[in-house]
Design an enzyme around this catalytic site. Structure first.
Site, PDB file in Angstrom:
ATOM      1  N   SER A 177      -8.872  22.977-127.030  1.00 49.34           N
ATOM      2  CA  SER A 177      -8.899  22.957-125.569  1.00 49.34           C
ATOM      3  C   SER A 177      -7.478  22.922-124.997  1.00 49.34           C
ATOM      4  O   SER A 177      -6.680  23.814-125.272  1.00 49.34           O
ATOM      5  CB  SER A 177      -9.745  21.773-125.091  1.00 49.34           C
ATOM      6  OG  SER A 177     -10.059  21.884-123.719  1.00 49.34           O
TER       7      SER A 177
ATOM      8  N   ASP B 296     -19.241  28.414-122.898  1.00 54.53           N
ATOM      9  CA  ASP B 296     -17.956  27.789-122.582  1.00 54.53           C
ATOM     10  C   ASP B 296     -17.204  28.686-121.608  1.00 54.53           C
ATOM     11  O   ASP B 296     -17.056  29.891-121.857  1.00 54.53           O
ATOM     12  CB  ASP B 296     -17.156  27.604-123.877  1.00 54.53           C
ATOM     13  CG  ASP B 296     -15.796  26.965-123.681  1.00 54.53           C
ATOM     14  OD1 ASP B 296     -15.490  26.515-122.557  1.00 54.53           O
ATOM     15  OD2 ASP B 296     -15.024  26.905-124.664  1.00 54.53           O
TER      16      ASP B 296
ATOM     17  N   HIS C 222     -18.318  23.925-125.159  1.00 56.08           N
ATOM     18  CA  HIS C 222     -16.948  23.448-125.152  1.00 56.08           C
ATOM     19  C   HIS C 222     -16.872  21.981-125.593  1.00 56.08           C
ATOM     20  O   HIS C 222     -17.648  21.140-125.148  1.00 56.08           O
ATOM     21  CB  HIS C 222     -16.333  23.583-123.755  1.00 56.08           C
ATOM     22  CG  HIS C 222     -14.869  23.259-123.738  1.00 56.08           C
ATOM     23  ND1 HIS C 222     -13.913  24.172-124.110  1.00 56.08           N
ATOM     24  CD2 HIS C 222     -14.195  22.117-123.463  1.00 56.08           C
ATOM     25  CE1 HIS C 222     -12.718  23.611-124.023  1.00 56.08           C
ATOM     26  NE2 HIS C 222     -12.862  22.353-123.650  1.00 56.08           N
TER      27      HIS C 222
END
Length: 408
Positions: free
Chosen positions: A191, A348, A378
């Site tokens: 991320s 995501d 995610h």
């Protein structure tokens, strides 16, 4: 008593209404994901109320609650030596597997955690467990970077922390101290940590005086651009747990020290409209109509404003800074990147960030493995310990570690 019996079904109905969220049929563990999302939303709303009352910054409160809850979930290991250190002023946590008699040097991974540049920590059990398992499975030294967070600091300080810690570790004498093979080092992150890993890797590729460079980079559902908040994955997953589109936009605003009043203009791409001269030269580098496969593009249309607000880029120049937005790097920089692993999830908003970067790297001649999971979401890779244990987390983590094991 009768009133209580009437009240209970009403409360149950309200709870179900709050928890329920329509999800794609392919998402793994859908009800567990709904419960996780509902919990996260409730906590966020409480934190925003505290922020509104001027008692504390909502991100400070949220991170405190995450870390407090996280202490209940730690999984220890007697086989891995875990120590905290400081690399060029940056705190790190180092995971060292036990020495084996028939080896002299180990491989290594520099890992940068996610959390929107504002949440989590190398010391939380979510990342402690991930790095411990990596160290055990790969028989590798794992360095987890504890960079400073929003709101204490904003861009570019997180980037500088990650870069300084990585460069310090890559020094030959430091590698020797940890018995690391200088030819077998990877840089990785998930991320926002994937954003920092990609940006650091790009910068390292430009520094001619380095004697040691990463052999590989492994990016886990990374956030790589703030140019277009209407890519197909942003449109398709705008309300998807755990990262709705508006939350990602707010993370960007926090990271770049902007104003939440800009959120709507960012959401409709006013900051990169055709009349915003500073953005024009970057448009071809993020043309998802040519970078994404048909299975990702589906029937979505580009959102390109003819007239927007150039003042946004003047107020937040980092929106076009490759240190914050690695996907905007030129082809010459991309050609210098090491072989790359890219993990993306169908459910995501950041799916297309990773896919576009993978495609641009391939076009620049870099070997790329795009590992796409149709039923995952995610953040799933760190959710492997009860009560936030997901089959998606174990599956993605195992695939990621398998690639590292085969290539590092």
């Amino acid at each position: 008593m009768r009133a209580a019996w009437l009240l209970l079904p009403a409360l149950a109905a309200l709870s179900a209404y709050y928890v329920y969220l329509p999800l794609p049929g392919a998402v793994s563990d859908p009800w567990k994901l709904m419960l996780l999302d509902a919990t996260f939303r409730a906590v966020q709303q409480t934190c925003h109320l505290i922020h509104y009352l001027r008692l504390s910054h909502h991100l400070i409160v949220l991170n405190y609650l995450i870390c407090t809850f996280d202490k209940l979930k730690s999984v220890s290991s007697e086989d891995i030596k875990i120590t905290d250190a400081v690399f060029d002023g940056v705190e790190v946590r180092v995971f060292e597997p036990p020495a084996k008699g028939d080896e002299s040097l180990k491989r290594s991974v520099v890992y940068i955690h996610g959390g929107g540049w504002a949440l989590a920590s190398a010391r939380t059990s979510l990342y402690n467990n991930l790095c411990r398992i990596m160290a055990e499975s790969l028989n590798a030294v794992v360095v987890s970077v504890e960079y400073r967070l929003v709101p204490e600091v904003c861009f570019p300080e997180q980037y500088h922390d990650a870069l300084r810690a990585t460069k310090h570790f890559l020094q030959p004498d430091v590698l020797a101290e940890y018995s690391v093979d200088p030819s077998r080092i990877a840089i990785s992150g998930d991320s926002a940590g994937g954003n920092l890993a990609a940006a650091v890797c790009q910068q390292l590729s430009k520094e001619e005086n380095l004697t040691v460079r990463p052999k590989l980079q492994a990016l886990i559902y990374p956030v790589l651009q703030a140019f277009d908040f209407n890519t197909p994955s942003y449109q398709q997953n705008m309300n998807m747990p755990v990262l709705p589109r508006y939350v990602m936009v707010n993370y960007w605003i926090d990271y770049l020290n902007g104003d939440y009043a800009l959120a709507h203009e960012l959401l409709v791409n006013n900051h990169t409209a055709l009349n915003v001269g500073r953005a024009l030269s970057f448009r071809a580098r993020l043309n998802w109509t040519s970078l994404l496969p048909p299975s990702f593009k589906k029937s979505y249309k580009p959102v390109v404003q003819a007239t927007g607000t150039e003042a946004i880029v003047e107020r937040l120049p980092a929106l076009l800074d490759v240190r914050a937005v690695p996907l905007l790097a030129d082809d010459a920089t991309l050609a210098r990147q090491p072989p790359t692993y890219m993990l993306t999830c169908e459910n995501d908003v950041l799916r297309d960030d990773g896919a576009m970067y993978a495609r641009r790297l391939e076009r620049a001649g870099v070997p790329v493995t795009l590992d796409h999971f149709h039923d995952c979401f995610h953040g799933c890779m760190i959710f492997t310990v009860w009560p936030t244990d997901f089959s998606a987390g174990v599956k993605t983590r195992n695939s990621y570690i398998k690639w590292l094991d085969e290539n590092l």
